[in-house]
Scaffold this motif. Structure first.
Motif, PDB file in Angstrom:
ATOM      1  N   UNK A   2       0.831  -1.219   0.000  1.00 51.32           N
ATOM      2  CA  UNK A   2       0.000   0.000   0.000  1.00 51.32           C
ATOM      3  C   UNK A   2       0.862   1.264   0.000  1.00 51.32           C
ATOM      4  N   UNK A   3       0.305   2.301  -0.534  1.00 52.26           N
ATOM      5  CA  UNK A   3       0.969   3.605  -0.496  1.00 52.26           C
ATOM      6  C   UNK A   3       0.103   4.567   0.296  1.00 52.26           C
ATOM      7  N   UNK A   4       0.723   5.314   1.169  1.00 45.75           N
ATOM      8  CA  UNK A   4      -0.006   6.283   1.981  1.00 45.75           C
ATOM      9  C   UNK A   4       0.116   7.654   1.335  1.00 45.75           C
ATOM     10  N   UNK A   5      -0.852   7.964   0.486  1.00 41.04           N
ATOM     11  CA  UNK A   5      -0.821   9.224  -0.250  1.00 41.04           C
ATOM     12  C   UNK A   5      -1.262  10.374   0.650  1.00 41.04           C
ATOM     13  N   UNK A   6      -0.750  11.555   0.337  1.00 42.45           N
ATOM     14  CA  UNK A   6      -1.101  12.730   1.125  1.00 42.45           C
ATOM     15  C   UNK A   6      -2.551  13.139   0.875  1.00 42.45           C
ATOM     16  N   UNK A   7      -3.196  13.589   1.931  1.00 37.95           N
ATOM     17  CA  UNK A   7      -4.561  14.087   1.784  1.00 37.95           C
ATOM     18  C   UNK A   7      -4.534  15.459   1.108  1.00 37.95           C
ATOM     19  N   UNK A   8      -5.691  15.905   0.661  1.00 35.18           N
ATOM     20  CA  UNK A   8      -5.780  17.225   0.023  1.00 35.18           C
ATOM     21  C   UNK A   8      -5.331  18.321   0.987  1.00 35.18           C
TER      22      UNK A   8
END
Ligand SMILES: [Zn+2]
Length: 130
Positions: A2-8
């Motif tokens: 999984x990748x933990x992408x940045x929130x808006x």
């Protein structure tokens, strides 16, 4: 993985923090130690990099771990920092395949005999030593 992408929200805050200039810092982005890139972003040419915690690790999607950088800096880090790890894994598996060439032995049963032979050799070596 999984990748933990940045929130808006994190992206917006990081964007404001950057002041419209590349935040990449130091050798990992192809710069001098301690030097900040500071290149102004062209329209749309802005990337959000995970550093120092890789995107695959939990908790990497924080403002502190977000580096707003230009494509040049991001590409340098990907080439020299992110990819060598993956390439190393690939080389090891290539080498592994080379040990058991399927074409040489033909059938699957022959392939199974190979590790047993090397195990026997190892035992012989040990009995010579003792
Ligand atoms: Zn940059």
């Amino acid at each position: 993985m999984p990748r933990y992408e940045f929130s808006k929200k994190v992206r917006r805050e990081a964007d404001e923090r950057s002041g419209g200039r590349c935040e990449a810092l130091g050798e990992i982005y192809g710069l001098e130690p301690g030097q900040r890139c500071n290149a102004p972003f062209k329209a749309g040419a802005k990337e959000f990099d995970h550093f120092p915690v890789p995107a695959t690790e939990k908790g990497s999607d924080t403002l502190d771990n977000c580096v707003v950088c230009c494509p040049t800096c991001h590409a340098h880090k990907t080439r020299t920092f992110d990819i060598p790890v993956q390439a190393k894994v690939k080389r090891v598996s290539d080498k592994h395949r080379g040990i058991r060439p399927a074409s040489k032995w033909g059938s699957g049963t022959r392939q199974k005999a190979e590790p047993q032979r090397s195990a026997t050799r190892r035992i012989e070596k040990w009995s010579l030593l003792s």
